[in-house]
Scaffold this active site. Structure first.
Site, mmCIF file in Angstrom:
data_model
loop_
_atom_site.group_PDB
_atom_site.id
_atom_site.type_symbol
_atom_site.label_atom_id
_atom_site.label_comp_id
_atom_site.label_asym_id
_atom_site.label_seq_id
_atom_site.Cartn_x
_atom_site.Cartn_y
_atom_site.Cartn_z
ATOM 1 N N ASP A 1 0.850 -1.179 0.000
ATOM 2 C CA ASP A 1 0.000 0.000 0.000
ATOM 3 C C ASP A 1 0.900 1.248 0.000
ATOM 4 O O ASP A 1 1.862 1.325 -0.760
ATOM 5 C CB ASP A 1 -0.944 -0.070 1.210
ATOM 6 N N ASP B 1 -7.605 -8.464 -3.967
ATOM 7 C CA ASP B 1 -7.490 -7.023 -3.748
ATOM 8 C C ASP B 1 -7.950 -6.305 -5.009
ATOM 9 O O ASP B 1 -7.240 -6.305 -6.025
ATOM 10 C CB ASP B 1 -6.057 -6.637 -3.416
ATOM 11 N N HIS C 1 -6.706 -6.968 0.470
ATOM 12 C CA HIS C 1 -5.710 -5.910 0.356
ATOM 13 C C HIS C 1 -4.670 -6.013 1.461
ATOM 14 O O HIS C 1 -3.473 -5.882 1.208
ATOM 15 C CB HIS C 1 -6.415 -4.551 0.412
#
Length: 304
Positions: free
Chosen positions: A125, A252, A282
C-alpha cells in the site's frame, strides 16, 4: 543535508491508548526527525540481517504482528516504523503539513538518522509509494525489495474503480472508522480486538488527518505534482538488478495485477519466485501473515 518541512503544531496519541494490544508486545523506539517523533518496532538480534517492514494507509506497524515473530525466529532483525500521522508516531495538526513528498523526506531522514543498511524492504500500500522512493533515493542501503499489493504510480495509468470509491469516501464521508475500514480490506475478517488496535492511534478527528488525506495524495493524473519524482524513481528501478520479488494477493480489487509492470521493467525481478497469495485481500499481512512471512524468508535465503 536534507531539508525537512517545518511543523509547528503536533498531536501525540496518549500512550495509554496502546496498552494491552492483542499479540503486539513490542515497545516503541523513537527517533526525532525535523521536530517530529517517529516510532518504530525493533525486534530480533541487532547484528542480524535487516528487514524493513513499511505499512500503508490507514494502518500502522501493528499490521505486521503476524509476520514479525516468523522473521525473528528465522534469524532476522525486523524494523517496522509508523509513518508520520499514524501509529505511535507524531501527527502534524495542520492539513497543510501533509504531502506525499513530505512523507518521503521524513522517512528518508529517519532512515539516515538510524543509518540503516543492508536492508530487505517489504512494502505494501502506501508503504510502497514511500518505500520505493526511499530505495530510489538511497539504493546502496538496500539489498532486496519485496513488494506486496502496492506500486509506484505516476498518474498516467488507469485508476481502478475501487480506488476511486475509496478516495471519495475518505474525502467526503462524515464517518471514518479506521478499524472497520481495515476490516473491509481483509478477506478473512478482523477480530474486535484487532479493530480496536487499528482505532487506537486515532482518539479524535484531528488525529485522523493523515488517514483522511493519503488517498488524495496517490498520483492519478498526469498533472500530479509527484509525477516527476515517481518517474525519476522508476528510472532507478529500471536499472535495479538486485533481487526484486512480488507477493501480491488475488482478492485485492485495487492492486490486483499491479505486479506485471514490475516483472516487465525491473531487471532484478527476472527469475524470482513471484507468487500470488490466494484467499487474501488488500491487507494480506492480516489474512495470510505467516504465509507471506515464510515466502519472504525463502526469498532472503536465496540468491546474493
Amino acid at each position: 543535508m536534507r531539508t525537512l518541512p517545518t511543523v509547528n503544531k503536533v498531536l501525540r496519541t496518549p500512550p495509554e491508548r496502546f496498552a494491552g494490544l492483542n499479540d503486539f508486545p513490542y515497545e516503541p523506539h523513537y527517533t526525532e526527525v525535523g521536530g517530529l517523533r517517529i516510532a518504530h518496532v525493533d525486534a530480533g538480534p541487532r547484528d542480524a540481517p535487516l528487514v524493513l517492514l513499511m505499512h500503508g494507509e490507514p494502518t500502522w506497524s501493528y499490521l505486521y504482528r503476524k509476520m514479525i515473530p516468523v522473521l525473528v525466529n528465522a534469524g532476522y532483525r525486523v524494523i517496522a516504523p509508523d509513518l508520520v500521522g499514524f501509529g505511535r508516531s507524531d501527527k502534524p495538526a495542520r492539513k497543510a503539513d501533509y504531502s506525499y513528498n513530505n512523507h518521503v523526506q521524513w522517512m528518508c531522514a529517519w532512515m539516515e538518522a538510524l543509518d540503516l543498511r543492508g536492508m530487505t524492504l517489504f512494502c505494501q500500500d502506501w508503504g510502497s509509494l514511500i518505500g520505493l522512493r526511499m530505495v530510489a533515493e538511497a539504493p546502496q542501503r538496500f539489498d532486496r525489495v519485496a513488494l506486496a499489493n502496492g506500486g509506484l504510480p505516476t498518474g498516467t495509468e488507469p485508476v481502478p474503480r475501487a480506488f476511486r470509491l475509496w478516495r471519495a469516501f475518505a474525502r467526503y464521508s462524515p464517518w471514518f472508522p479506521i478499524g472497520r475500514i481495515v476490516k473491509t480490506g481483509c478477506a478473512l475478517g478482523l477480530s474486535p480486538q484487532a479493530m480496536a488496535a487499528y482505532d487506537a492511534p486515532f482518539p479524535t478527528r484531528r488525529h485522523r488527518i493523515a488517514a483522511r488525506l493519503f488517498p488524495g495524495f496517490v498520483p492519478t493524473s498526469p498533472k500530479d505534482p509527484e509525477r516527476a519524482n515517481n518517474e525519476r524513481a522508476w528510472e532507478v528501478l529500471k536499472h535495479w538488478d538486485k533481487p526484486f520479488l512480488t507477493l501480491f494477493s488475488n482478492r485485492d480489487p485495487v492492486t490486483r495485477g499491479g505486479h506485471k509492470i514490475f516483472h516487465r521493467l525491473v531487471p532484478g525481478a527476472k527469475g524470482q519466485a513471484h507468487s500470488v497469495t490466494r484467499g487474501a485481500g488488500h491487507f494480506l499481512q492480516e489474512d495470510k501473515g505467516t504465509e507471506v512471512a515464510l515466502a519472504l524468508v525463502a526469498f532472503m535465503r536465496t540468491g546474493p
